[in-house]
Design a protein around this motif. Sequence first.
Motif, PDB file in Angstrom:
ATOM      1  N   SER A  34      50.379  39.670  61.731  1.00 52.42           N
ATOM      2  CA  SER A  34      50.994  40.810  61.031  1.00 52.42           C
ATOM      3  C   SER A  34      51.736  40.320  59.785  1.00 52.42           C
ATOM      4  O   SER A  34      52.610  39.444  59.888  1.00 52.42           O
ATOM      5  N   TYR A  36      53.810  42.011  57.987  1.00 54.75           N
ATOM      6  CA  TYR A  36      55.199  42.476  58.047  1.00 54.75           C
ATOM      7  C   TYR A  36      56.043  41.509  58.885  1.00 54.75           C
ATOM      8  O   TYR A  36      57.149  41.120  58.477  1.00 54.75           O
ATOM      9  N   SER A  37      55.521  41.125  60.049  1.00 49.74           N
ATOM     10  CA  SER A  37      56.266  40.203  60.926  1.00 49.74           C
ATOM     11  C   SER A  37      56.430  38.835  60.265  1.00 49.74           C
ATOM     12  O   SER A  37      57.473  38.177  60.380  1.00 49.74           O
ATOM     13  N   TYR A  40      59.084  39.006  57.649  1.00 52.17           N
ATOM     14  CA  TYR A  40      60.376  39.103  58.316  1.00 52.17           C
ATOM     15  C   TYR A  40      60.845  37.715  58.763  1.00 52.17           C
ATOM     16  O   TYR A  40      62.004  37.338  58.573  1.00 52.17           O
TER      17      TYR A  40
END
Length: 336
Positions: A34, A36-37, A40
């Motif tokens: 991912s 997004y992960s 992050y």
Amino acid sequence: MVFTFLKERISWILLFLFSLMLIIVFAYIDPGLSMYSTLYMVGILLVIFIIFLFLRFIKEVSYYRRLENWAPGLDLHYLEEAGSPFEKIIESSLQKQTQQLEVENQQIKLEIEQEKDELLRWIHEVKTPLTAMKLIIDRLEHPSSKSALANEWLRIHLLLDQQLHHKRMPTLENDLYIDKVSLEEILFREIRDLQSWCMQKGIGFELDLAVKEVTSDGKWLGFVIRQILSNAVKYSHSSEITIESQALGDINVLTISDKGKGISQKDLPRIYDKGFTSTADHAEHAATGMGLYLAKKAADTLKINIQVSSIINEGTTVTLVFPKMNDFVHIRMTTK
């Protein structure tokens, strides 16, 4: 210091940023990860790394800043105690170098002191044959030969006297004996010693001493006056040297004026420099440039202010300003 630290750690920073970029690239290539992960996680790692850099900056820079601000010298007590292995290596190296410098410094001081003692002993030994020469010269009957030899003897005597006082100058404060001294006696003694030289050059003295006593050290005050009178006689011919003393309010002032060749205005700021003679007459081989230099150093210790004014080809005036109560009188004054 911040930029210096970042520059020192630039390889760490670049390696970490490169690693973060690899993670982002792998997340972009691998559809199973991912984005997004990944971003992050990269953000968290970046924050942790910034905090880590800040803490390392606080820990390391304090030691190096103390090292940077360390005053030149051989005292390591003001340095912060080393913490990391590399700091301990620096501390150990500094301690070894400092110990070596201390040993070398003590050795140099010892050699200088021995050389000084040998020179002082030599000067005192030379004074014995000089005294015998003076007695022989005084018994000569031929006036011209007697005068010529007396002048050469005086030059040697004054040069030895300068050298003797030059070597004693570093310990001058230990040699002071502050008391009321007769200005008249000191002046008459110094003029008498220069008598043969003055007679050859046709120089006379005119004294007007309203103040006959000052508070000072008689021996070193005599040395200061000797240098000033020697210069006045050296650069004068067939003229009068005027010596006056007076009280101006709370201070006593001694003025010595000659009608010699004078000092140019551009040379006046440099007359107290060691070895400086003149920019106008480099053919003056008799000048050593030490007289006023030594006189100024001695006068400063005696709290005497020397002021010199001069007009080229008209003469020079040297003024000695004595405080009625020197700064050290209440400590070193000898009561009878």
